[in-house]
Scaffold this motif. Structure first.
Motif, short mmCIF file in Angstrom:
data_model
loop_
_atom_site.label_atom_id
_atom_site.label_comp_id
_atom_site.label_asym_id
_atom_site.label_seq_id
_atom_site.Cartn_x
_atom_site.Cartn_y
_atom_site.Cartn_z
N TYR A 179 5.06 -3.13 -6.58
CA TYR A 179 3.71 -2.71 -6.24
C TYR A 179 2.71 -3.83 -6.43
O TYR A 179 2.84 -4.63 -7.34
CB TYR A 179 3.24 -1.57 -7.16
N ALA A 180 1.69 -3.81 -5.60
CA ALA A 180 0.55 -4.70 -5.86
C ALA A 180 -0.34 -3.99 -6.86
O ALA A 180 -0.61 -2.80 -6.74
CB ALA A 180 -0.22 -4.97 -4.58
N ASP B 242 -5.98 -10.81 -2.25
CA ASP B 242 -5.10 -10.07 -1.34
C ASP B 242 -4.22 -11.01 -0.54
O ASP B 242 -3.05 -10.73 -0.30
CB ASP B 242 -5.93 -9.21 -0.38
N ASP B 243 -4.79 -12.13 -0.11
CA ASP B 243 -4.01 -13.09 0.65
C ASP B 243 -2.85 -13.63 -0.17
O ASP B 243 -1.72 -13.74 0.31
CB ASP B 243 -4.88 -14.28 1.07
N GLY C 108 -0.32 -11.03 -0.56
CA GLY C 108 0.40 -10.87 0.69
C GLY C 108 1.46 -11.95 0.88
O GLY C 108 2.58 -11.66 1.32
N GLU C 109 1.10 -13.17 0.53
CA GLU C 109 2.06 -14.25 0.68
C GLU C 109 3.25 -14.09 -0.26
O GLU C 109 4.40 -14.26 0.15
CB GLU C 109 1.37 -15.59 0.39
N GLU D 81 5.57 -11.29 0.98
CA GLU D 81 6.48 -11.61 2.09
C GLU D 81 7.69 -12.41 1.60
O GLU D 81 8.83 -12.15 2.01
CB GLU D 81 5.74 -12.40 3.18
N VAL E 191 7.38 0.39 2.25
CA VAL E 191 6.52 -0.77 1.97
C VAL E 191 6.79 -1.40 0.61
O VAL E 191 6.95 -2.61 0.50
CB VAL E 191 5.02 -0.37 2.05
N SER E 192 6.86 -0.58 -0.43
CA SER E 192 6.96 -1.12 -1.78
C SER E 192 8.31 -0.85 -2.44
O SER E 192 8.46 -1.09 -3.63
CB SER E 192 5.86 -0.52 -2.67
N TYR F 290 4.79 -6.64 10.27
CA TYR F 290 3.45 -6.04 10.18
C TYR F 290 3.37 -4.90 9.17
O TYR F 290 2.33 -4.28 9.00
CB TYR F 290 2.99 -5.54 11.55
N LEU F 291 4.49 -4.66 8.48
CA LEU F 291 4.50 -3.50 7.57
C LEU F 291 3.46 -3.65 6.47
O LEU F 291 2.85 -2.67 6.05
CB LEU F 291 5.90 -3.32 6.96
N TYR F 292 3.24 -4.88 6.04
CA TYR F 292 2.32 -5.09 4.92
C TYR F 292 0.86 -5.21 5.37
O TYR F 292 -0.03 -5.41 4.57
CB TYR F 292 2.75 -6.32 4.11
N VAL F 293 0.62 -5.15 6.67
CA VAL F 293 -0.77 -5.18 7.17
C VAL F 293 -0.97 -3.97 8.09
O VAL F 293 -1.49 -4.07 9.18
CB VAL F 293 -1.09 -6.49 7.92
N GLN F 294 -0.55 -2.82 7.60
CA GLN F 294 -0.42 -1.68 8.50
C GLN F 294 -1.66 -0.79 8.60
O GLN F 294 -1.74 0.04 9.49
CB GLN F 294 0.74 -0.81 8.02
N ARG G 180 -3.08 -11.04 5.19
CA ARG G 180 -1.72 -10.98 4.68
C ARG G 180 -1.40 -9.63 4.07
O ARG G 180 -0.24 -9.26 3.90
CB ARG G 180 -1.50 -12.08 3.63
N ASP H 214 -2.86 -5.58 3.97
CA ASP H 214 -3.80 -4.53 4.35
C ASP H 214 -2.99 -3.24 4.34
O ASP H 214 -2.55 -2.74 5.34
CB ASP H 214 -4.37 -4.80 5.75
#
Lengths: 372, 603
Positions: free
Chosen positions: A188-189, A210-211, A214-215, A218, A234-235, A359-363, B552, B554
């Motif tokens: 989890y984030a 967040d960036d 996100g990195e 991935e 997702v998690s 794109y799952l993590y920017v859904q 990255r 959302d």
């Protein structure tokens, strides 16, 4: 099939990021609390007599922190009041620092067959900062204990976004979990909620952006898959066959009943939540009242959206046929424009609609397009 | 009501530079004549639009009638028509002037004569108005009434030594102004017995009464039942109500020569009435209409689109209604690939454009998207034909263009001498050609420049103000067209031309502007799922490139049993923001992007 959730709101101490109902200071109320839980279970017996349950999940707080007899008691009460399938998945959240062999024996007796271990990080410096009560070593002691007692279905939680976190550090945490033999990892984030101590760190810019999260995500996702833990949500990552059935039920918009303080339920198109205050919860139950404090009937439009919002979190995606059976609408016609607009990011295969891996993590924006 | 023979009527307006205290004086006059008690006095009564009050400016003219008993013991009727001060609204000013015999010229006791003061004086003189100077704000520390009086005499050539010196704010010497109105301004001339001749100087639409015409009766009389017609429309109407402004509409039995008031005649269609037209009586018509107004031509053009495409018709209705009392607004249906159906609107200037946009949003509750303003170019094609292009999208291909001409302006910039260098530098940047520099006195210079209009429609005024710490003022008139090296600059988003972002720009400035716009777009376009390349392109050649990075993360971190309702709400909130966006292909752009990109070189 439906799920049962039981909330155990007791902890030795509160973690810096925690905004769940957990009450380190209320220790001593466990006896009374579990008595209330049994009573609440009994109170819903009639209402739920048509239901068959195939998962039970003890969450917290720290369910492993209370006397194991309470867990056993709760399971007995469930079996007494409800139809629980033979091979039900029964999960207990545990803190690596609280597990003992004696306790494990009682859990086994209670029917617990899956453990979710709150590892969070393999780095002691992180654990200390988060106010966790365990160390990395405790985790390995915990997993070997589980294996000795014959358990093999257990999971570890890992947090992303911690101060000074790097992908290398996350990989090391994953390595530790895998070394412990987990078949499942929830990654989890960290979400800094207002009112938690870590929110201050967040405001001071000490957590990752967040960036950055996100990195790392991935990279970590690829790493996990390379280790045979594939992403089914997702998690959530698991070896084949070790997905959490209890959680999959949420994402397929299945029904569930929640018992205990702050527990949420979804039964017969109604979402309702129990009181977040332990005393209020107990008082209501003692007075034979429903401890619910909020209740929403989900209208058709909302129901369809929930089905999509939850389903698109998973690798398998939305079962289109199921959508049409449930809502009596042609999915592809209804969402023609949205599907067209998002065709580059969606996959339509074998009657399932899912978001492409990358794109799952920017859904969120994709999901929002399905919202009226 | 013939108690007021026209001998006792005074029709006048107040002219002034912006912020010299016009509306405050109007309020004070109304208060002292008992038109409104000071208790119910709301500050700046005549500026009734929210927008006017917020910005402290007058946009629309507003008439009001007052009674004043002068020192000679007679009771006079005053018709005051408040007027806007900003250069964009010169047209409004000229409309009210035509309904008056006199003009009070307010000059700020510390700032003295300003550019707009002069411009309005000339307008008033053109209309043969008697001008009475009033020096205001004498209560200020920095007030220098005697010097300013001399300035008025030197620059404008009006006798000013004995003019009223007042403080409208403090209510000082207001009675001097009232008395001077009686003595300085002539009563209206006109023939009460003659055929009806009335000038429509404004109008608006009332849902119950139809079009309300604001009129100055020049000859004759109009009352309920009078059958009227105008010169420009063949339709006839029966008058249902006449009255005066007090300042609310107050019905009266009739309006006679010399009076200012309103007429309602169940005129249901907005198109049947044109401001500047003459009303007369059917069967007893005046042979010749009044000269009316010089038709003003819009000089700034921009696309106006509804954010929600389905509200096109609402936008159309709103524009029609606005045009009713703002004849200077022009519009025609337009269609953009990026923005759908909307209108290409013509405005008198940038402030006018902003005001119309704000009125559309506030008074008609519309969310609109506006594109970069443009001027009207003359495009000479290789086949010898000439076309007018005010929309960059309509510019023909380069191969068909022989040359392009752009409109120029004659600009007068007034400033204290220490800012001359800064102003010259600015004008240079804006392709200005220096013409003249005159010292008006020790403290003020007037600089004259010829500038391309397309350079000033963006941010010239703001830049001028910031470079001169607000001291400089600026006035302009449209001059002739000039041949110029102009190119079309297109912006590509994700490889596709966004027509709503195209502009026509001077070749030498294209590179700089393209880069600035690309940078600005990068700032205003929120990050999306994909990387979005932004390119500035001239005739197929890429001159600038920026990239909006893809985000990255959302995603809702977790979503279990108890989270569903809460997370759904989070998404709904996020979606609200998304609704303010315009989708152009797969790229989402916030609606303000189209306008904010203009403010690129505001340094």
């Amino acid at each position: 099939m439906a799920g049962i959730y039981i909330h155990v709101p007791f902890c030795k101490q509160k973690c810096t990021y925690c905004d769940f109902a957990s009450y380190p200071k209320e220790i001593g109320k466990e006896e009374a609390y579990f008595a209330c839980l049994y009573r609440e279970m009994l109170g819903r017996k009639e209402e739920l007599k048509e239901y068959t349950f195939n998962t039970v999940y003890f969450g917290g707080g720290t369910p492993s922190f209370v006397k194991p007899e309470h867990i056993l008691g709760a399971m007995n009460q469930i079996k007494k009041c409800y139809n629980l399938t033979e091979n039900a998945e029964i999960t207990l959240e545990v803190n690596p620092g609280t597990l003992t062999e004696e306790n494990l024996k009682i859990y086994k007796k209670a029917g617990i067959n899956r453990f979710s271990i709150g590892l969070q990080s393999g780095w002691n410096e992180d654990l200390e900062k988060l106010n966790r009560i365990h160390t990395a070593k405790d985790f390995l002691l915990c997993t070997s204990m589980l294996k000795r007692e014959g358990f093999e279905n257990f999971s570890a939680d890992i947090l992303l976004g911690l101060e000074n976190q790097t992908i290398e550090k996350v990989k090391k945490s994953i390595d530790l979990a895998v070394a412990g033999g987990v078949k499942h990892i929830s990654m989890y984030a960290l979400t800094p909620e207002v009112g938690t101590p870590i929110y201050t760190n967040y405001l001071n810019g000490e957590l990752l952006s967040d960036d950055e999260v996100g990195e790392i995500y991935e990279e970590a996702y690829k790493y996990l898959e390379s280790l045979g833990l594939y992403r089914y949500e997702v998690s959530n990552f698991a070896s084949l066959g070790y997905e959490s059935r209890h959680n999959l039920n949420y994402w397929r918009r299945g029904e569930y009943i929640g018992f205990g303080v702050s527990a949420s339920s979804f039964i017969d198109e109604r979402r309702f939540t129990n009181s977040f205050k332990i005393d209020e919860y107990m008082n209501l139950v003692i007075l034979n009242k429903k401890p619910e404090i909020s209740s929403d009937i989900i209208e058709l439009e909302d129901a369809m959206f929930e089905f999509i919002m939850l389903g698109l979190r998973t690798k398998e995606g939305i079962n289109i046929n199921k959508f049409e059976v449930l809502f009596k609408e042609n999915f592809l016609t209804r969402y023609k424009d949205v599907l067209k607009k998002n065709e580059k990011v969606l996959d339509l295969n074998d009657g399932y609609l899912s978001i492409k891996d990358e794109y799952l993590y920017v859904q969120n924006h994709i999901i929002m397009d399905f919202m009226k | 009501m013939s108690k007021n023979p026209s001998e006792n009527i005074r029709n006048f307006c107040i002219i002034a530079h912006i912020d010299h205290g016009k509306s405050t004086l109007a309020d004070r006059l109304m208060e002292q004549t008992g038109q409104v008690s000071s208790r119910e006095m709301e500050e700046q009564l005549l500026d009734s639009m929210d927008l006017e009050r917020e910005r402290g400016i007058t946009i629309k003219l507003t008439p009001v009638r007052m009674f004043y008993t002068a020192k000679d013991g007679k009771e006079y009727t005053f018709n005051l028509i408040d007027t806007p001060g900003h250069v964009d609204f010169t047209y409004e000013v000229s409309r009210s002037l035509a309904a008056c015999e006199g003009a009070i010229l307010i000059v700020d006791a510390s700032q003295g004569v300003e550019a707009q003061t002069l411009a309005n004086v000339y307008l008033a003189l053109e209309n043969n108005l008697e001008i009475m100077p009033v020096i205001n704000k004498i209560d200020l520390q920095s007030a220098r009434p005697t010097e300013v009086a001399k300035e008025i005499e030197d620059i404008i050539g009006l006798e000013a030594m004995n003019c009223p010196k007042i403080s409208a704010k403090e209510g000082l010497n207001i009675c001097d102004v009232l008395e001077s109105v009686v003595t300085s301004f002539p009563p209206p001339q006109g023939d009460e017995e003659g055929p009806l001749k009335a000038l429509i100087f404004d109008s608006y639409y009332d849902n119950f009464k139809g079009v309300i015409c604001f009129v100055r009766i020049v000859d004759g009389e109009v009352k309920i039942g009078t059958k009227i017609k105008t010169f420009m429309s063949p339709k006839e109407f029966d008058v249902t109500e006449v009255g005066v402004f007090s300042p609310k509409l107050t019905p009266k039995a009739s309006l006679k020569a010399g009076e200012v008031g309103y007429i309602a005649a169940s005129i249901k269609s907005i198109e049947d009435i044109a401001v500047g037209d003459t009303i007369t009586e059917v069967g007893n018509a005046t042979p010749k209409p009044l000269p009316g107004y010089k038709k003003v031509l819009p000089v700034v053009f921009s696309g106006v689109y509804p954010l929600d495409g389905s509200r096109f018709n609402d936008l159309k209705d709103a524009l029609l209604k606005l045009k009713l009392n703002d004849a200077s607004l022009t519009f025609e249906a337009d269609n953009s690939v990026a923005l759908g159906f909307g209108f290409r609107c013509g405005f008198l200037g940038l402030l006018h454009m902003e005001v119309i946009q704000e009125r559309l949003e506030r008074e008609f509750d519309l969310d609109i998207v506006t594109t970069a303003p443009s001027v009207s170019y003359l495009v000479h094609k290789t086949d010898g034909s000439v076309m007018n292009v005010d929309n960059p999208t309509h510019l023909p291909p380069v191969t068909e263009i022989d040359y392009i001409e752009e409109p120029m302006i004659n600009a007068s910039i007034f400033s204290p001498p220490e800012y001359v260098g800064a102003i010259m530098e600015l004008c240079q940047q804006k392709r200005g050609v220096y013409k003249d520099l005159v010292y008006l006195d020790k403290l003020r210079v007037e600089m004259k420049y010829v500038l391309p209009l397309n350079e000033i429609i963006y941010d010239f005024f703001d830049s001028l103000k910031s470079r001169t710490r607000g001291y400089a003022s600026f006035d302009y008139e449209i001059a002739e067209y000039q041949k110029s090296d102009l190119v079309k600059l297109d912006m590509l988003l994700n490889g596709e031309i966004c027509d709503a972002l195209s502009i026509i720009v001077h070749k030498e400035k294209a590179y700089e502007r393209g880069r600035a716009i690309a940078e600005k777009l990068k700032e205003v376009i929120p990050r999306q799922m994909f990387e979005i390349p932004i390119q500035a392109v001239i005739g197929g050649k890429i001159i600038a490139r920026e990239t909006v990075k893809a985000y990255r993360k959302d995603v809702l971190a977790k979503c279990y049993g108890g989270d569903v309702t809460r997370k759904k709400k989070l998404l709904e909130k996020q979606k609200e923001g998304k609704k303010k966006m315009r989708s152009i292909g797969s790229v989402e752009i916030p609606s303000e992007a189209f306008i904010t990109i203009l403010k690129t070189d505001n340094k």
